[in-house]
Write a protein that holds these residues in place. Structure first.
Motif, mmCIF file in Angstrom:
data_model
loop_
_atom_site.group_PDB
_atom_site.id
_atom_site.type_symbol
_atom_site.label_atom_id
_atom_site.label_comp_id
_atom_site.label_asym_id
_atom_site.label_seq_id
_atom_site.Cartn_x
_atom_site.Cartn_y
_atom_site.Cartn_z
ATOM 1 N N TRP A 1 -56.025 -66.659 -5.167
ATOM 2 C CA TRP A 1 -56.285 -67.812 -4.320
ATOM 3 C C TRP A 1 -57.756 -68.211 -4.402
ATOM 4 O O TRP A 1 -58.577 -67.484 -4.971
ATOM 5 N N SER A 2 -58.080 -69.353 -3.831
ATOM 6 C CA SER A 2 -59.438 -69.886 -3.945
ATOM 7 C C SER A 2 -60.492 -68.978 -3.309
ATOM 8 O O SER A 2 -61.658 -69.017 -3.681
ATOM 9 N N ASP A 3 -60.080 -68.138 -2.340
ATOM 10 C CA ASP A 3 -61.039 -67.230 -1.699
ATOM 11 C C ASP A 3 -61.183 -65.899 -2.441
ATOM 12 O O ASP A 3 -61.878 -64.980 -1.991
ATOM 13 N N GLY A 4 -60.500 -65.780 -3.591
ATOM 14 C CA GLY A 4 -60.592 -64.565 -4.388
ATOM 15 C C GLY A 4 -59.518 -63.531 -4.105
ATOM 16 O O GLY A 4 -59.361 -62.570 -4.869
ATOM 17 N N SER A 5 -58.785 -63.685 -3.020
ATOM 18 C CA SER A 5 -57.690 -62.753 -2.721
ATOM 19 C C SER A 5 -56.539 -62.959 -3.695
ATOM 20 O O SER A 5 -56.418 -64.016 -4.325
ATOM 21 N N GLN A 6 -55.678 -61.951 -3.820
ATOM 22 C CA GLN A 6 -54.584 -62.018 -4.785
ATOM 23 C C GLN A 6 -53.255 -61.675 -4.121
ATOM 24 O O GLN A 6 -53.199 -60.956 -3.124
ATOM 25 N N THR A 7 -52.194 -62.225 -4.675
ATOM 26 C CA THR A 7 -50.836 -61.936 -4.230
ATOM 27 C C THR A 7 -50.008 -61.542 -5.447
ATOM 28 O O THR A 7 -50.019 -62.246 -6.462
ATOM 29 N N GLU A 8 -49.337 -60.404 -5.347
ATOM 30 C CA GLU A 8 -48.485 -59.946 -6.442
ATOM 31 C C GLU A 8 -47.198 -60.785 -6.478
ATOM 32 O O GLU A 8 -46.699 -61.237 -5.450
ATOM 33 N N ALA A 9 -46.679 -60.976 -7.666
ATOM 34 C CA ALA A 9 -45.444 -61.759 -7.809
ATOM 35 C C ALA A 9 -44.657 -61.286 -9.022
ATOM 36 O O ALA A 9 -45.233 -60.862 -10.033
ATOM 37 N N ASP A 10 -43.341 -61.357 -8.876
ATOM 38 C CA ASP A 10 -42.448 -61.070 -9.999
ATOM 39 C C ASP A 10 -42.032 -62.351 -10.709
ATOM 40 O O ASP A 10 -41.760 -62.343 -11.912
ATOM 41 N N VAL A 11 -41.958 -63.440 -9.933
ATOM 42 C CA VAL A 11 -41.443 -64.712 -10.454
ATOM 43 C C VAL A 11 -42.259 -65.865 -9.877
ATOM 44 O O VAL A 11 -42.621 -65.849 -8.698
ATOM 45 N N VAL A 12 -42.525 -66.856 -10.710
ATOM 46 C CA VAL A 12 -43.076 -68.128 -10.253
ATOM 47 C C VAL A 12 -42.075 -69.222 -10.618
ATOM 48 O O VAL A 12 -41.664 -69.325 -11.783
ATOM 49 N N ILE A 13 -41.656 -69.998 -9.623
ATOM 50 C CA ILE A 13 -40.733 -71.101 -9.864
ATOM 51 C C ILE A 13 -41.504 -72.410 -9.690
ATOM 52 O O ILE A 13 -41.977 -72.728 -8.600
ATOM 53 N N TRP A 14 -41.630 -73.154 -10.770
ATOM 54 C CA TRP A 14 -42.375 -74.410 -10.768
ATOM 55 C C TRP A 14 -41.455 -75.572 -10.392
ATOM 56 O O TRP A 14 -40.596 -75.968 -11.183
ATOM 57 N N CYS A 15 -41.628 -76.098 -9.204
ATOM 58 C CA CYS A 15 -40.872 -77.280 -8.763
ATOM 59 C C CYS A 15 -41.827 -78.469 -8.841
ATOM 60 O O CYS A 15 -42.223 -79.055 -7.820
ATOM 61 N N THR A 16 -42.210 -78.781 -10.058
ATOM 62 C CA THR A 16 -43.319 -79.695 -10.296
ATOM 63 C C THR A 16 -42.908 -80.990 -10.978
ATOM 64 O O THR A 16 -43.736 -81.686 -11.567
ATOM 65 N N GLY A 17 -41.641 -81.321 -10.886
ATOM 66 C CA GLY A 17 -41.207 -82.633 -11.325
ATOM 67 C C GLY A 17 -40.842 -82.737 -12.791
ATOM 68 O O GLY A 17 -40.742 -81.734 -13.512
ATOM 69 N N PHE A 18 -40.690 -83.989 -13.211
ATOM 70 C CA PHE A 18 -40.152 -84.291 -14.534
ATOM 71 C C PHE A 18 -40.881 -85.493 -15.135
ATOM 72 O O PHE A 18 -41.601 -86.207 -14.440
ATOM 73 N N ARG A 19 -40.636 -85.708 -16.393
ATOM 74 C CA ARG A 19 -41.106 -86.893 -17.092
ATOM 75 C C ARG A 19 -39.889 -87.615 -17.684
ATOM 76 O O ARG A 19 -38.868 -86.978 -17.950
ATOM 77 N N PRO A 20 -39.972 -88.913 -17.914
ATOM 78 C CA PRO A 20 -38.825 -89.624 -18.484
ATOM 79 C C PRO A 20 -38.502 -89.143 -19.898
ATOM 80 O O PRO A 20 -39.415 -88.901 -20.701
ATOM 81 N N ALA A 21 -37.226 -88.976 -20.180
ATOM 82 C CA ALA A 21 -36.772 -88.520 -21.494
ATOM 83 C C ALA A 21 -36.623 -89.725 -22.413
ATOM 84 O O ALA A 21 -35.572 -90.367 -22.474
#
Length: 353
Positions: free
Chosen positions: A268-288
């Protein structure tokens, strides 16, 4: 051997079917080419808990009301797939499946549609390929360092695949909120990260109001009046019942976006960390729209400049269902009917010329 027709519709999801309905009503010969093996468009690939934003009667394609799903106010994705399959059959729409369109070329007075099953020659083309096949993944520092799994919305199905895992969901839109709410009710250690604080629409606003607002904005712009700001001015997240329940129970709390990925999680921006097994990106799409590369029509943000649905630099081409730039709320079931009708009418005039 090249086959010929008046209009080729590329894509057999909701937008392609709406186009076929209006072309059929006008008696225009056409074919709908769909890369998928079965009806239903992108809905057949959605996560299990996905719900429409509106009741069935406000989520219908032209000519056929969506039946109510027993026991549900907001129909699920499987119900939408059944509806689209029935719609296609009811109107005997000429869909040809598992046909992949590779390119569209200018060919004198026609457009030539090149596919993996042979070519088609048409006097007009409607592109209705949507965005599902072009998920967008942002460039985030450390993304190559992370040793866990990284998924996009298109790969998420249900919480069952993440039992006991540490999951970070990224994205403050509807997909991010719905998937985070889905995971929040399961045995998952959830972190939800967003660029800004989640902006929920009022609880009584659903797809009906959003469609009306998008339509009013388009009319204002067409009349030269002040831009109302569109749907985005109301908020980013429709508070469908599962999202509302998770939010009200305090299980849906967003964290500011992390600064970078690490080998084992995020920092994170303050330097702290969070452990994770998975990141799911719900960040949209572009036109095909890769099939139009040879036409050289792409403008800013990958869009093709349009007037209504018609491509400004290629009047034989119409784009349908990619978002407000191809018609108010045109990426929705209820919203695609009007621009599909307008596209069909413009094509009819072109064919008469």
């Amino acid at each position: 051997m090249t086959q010929r027709t008046d209009v080729v519709v590329i894509g057999g999801g909701q937008s392609g079917l709406a186009a076929g309905y209006h072309l059929r009503r006008l008696g225009i010969e056409h074919v709908i080419l769909d890369a998928a093996a079965a009806p239903g468009g992108a809905w057949q690939h959605a996560w299990e808990s996905l719900r429409l934003f509106s009741p069935a009667q406000y989520s219908s394609l032209p000519g056929r009301l969506m039946p109510v799903q027993p026991g549900e106010t907001y129909p699920d994705a499987a119900h939408v797939v059944s509806y689209l399959a029935d719609y296609e059959k009811r109107y005997e729409l000429p869909v040809r499946r598992e046909v992949w369109v590779e390119a569209v070329h200018r060919d004198g007075a026609h457009l030539r549609v090149e596919t993996d099953c042979g070519d088609w020659q048409a006097r007009a083309v409607i592109s209705a390929t949507g965005t599902w096949t072009r998920p967008f993944l942002p460039a985030v520092p450390g993304s190559r360092d992370f040793t866990g799994r990284q998924l996009h919305t298109v790969q998420y199905r249900s919480p069952a695949a993440f039992t006991g895992q540490r999951v970070i969901v990224v994205g403050g839109g509807n997909s991010g909120a719905q998937i985070a709410a889905d995971l929040a009710r399961a045995d998952v250690h959830l972190t939800w990260a967003t660029q800004r604080l989640p902006r929920y629409l009022a609880d009584d606003i659903d797809g009906r109001a959003l469609f009306d607002h998008a339509t009013a904005r388009r009319r204002a712009l067409d009349d030269g009046r002040t831009d109302t700001g569109g749907v985005a001015s109301l908020g980013d997240i429709v508070a469908v019942p599962p999202v509302r329940a998770a939010r009200d129970a305090g299980r849906l709390t967003a964290e500011p976006m992390f600064a970078r990925l690490t080998a084992t999680g995020v920092e994170w921006s303050d330097g702290s960390q969070t452990e994770a097994d998975v990141v799911i990106w719900c960040t949209g799409f572009r036109p095909a729209l890769a099939h139009f590369a040879s036409l050289r029509l792409r403008g800013t943000r990958g869009h093709i400049t349009t007037l209504g649905t018609r491509a400004v630099d290629e009047p034989r081409l119409h784009l349908l269902g990619y978002g407000d730039w191809t018609g108010p709320a045109s990426a929705t079931l209820i919203g695609v009917g009007r621009p599909a009708r307008e596209a069909a009418r413009e094509i009819a005039e072109l064919l008469r010329a």
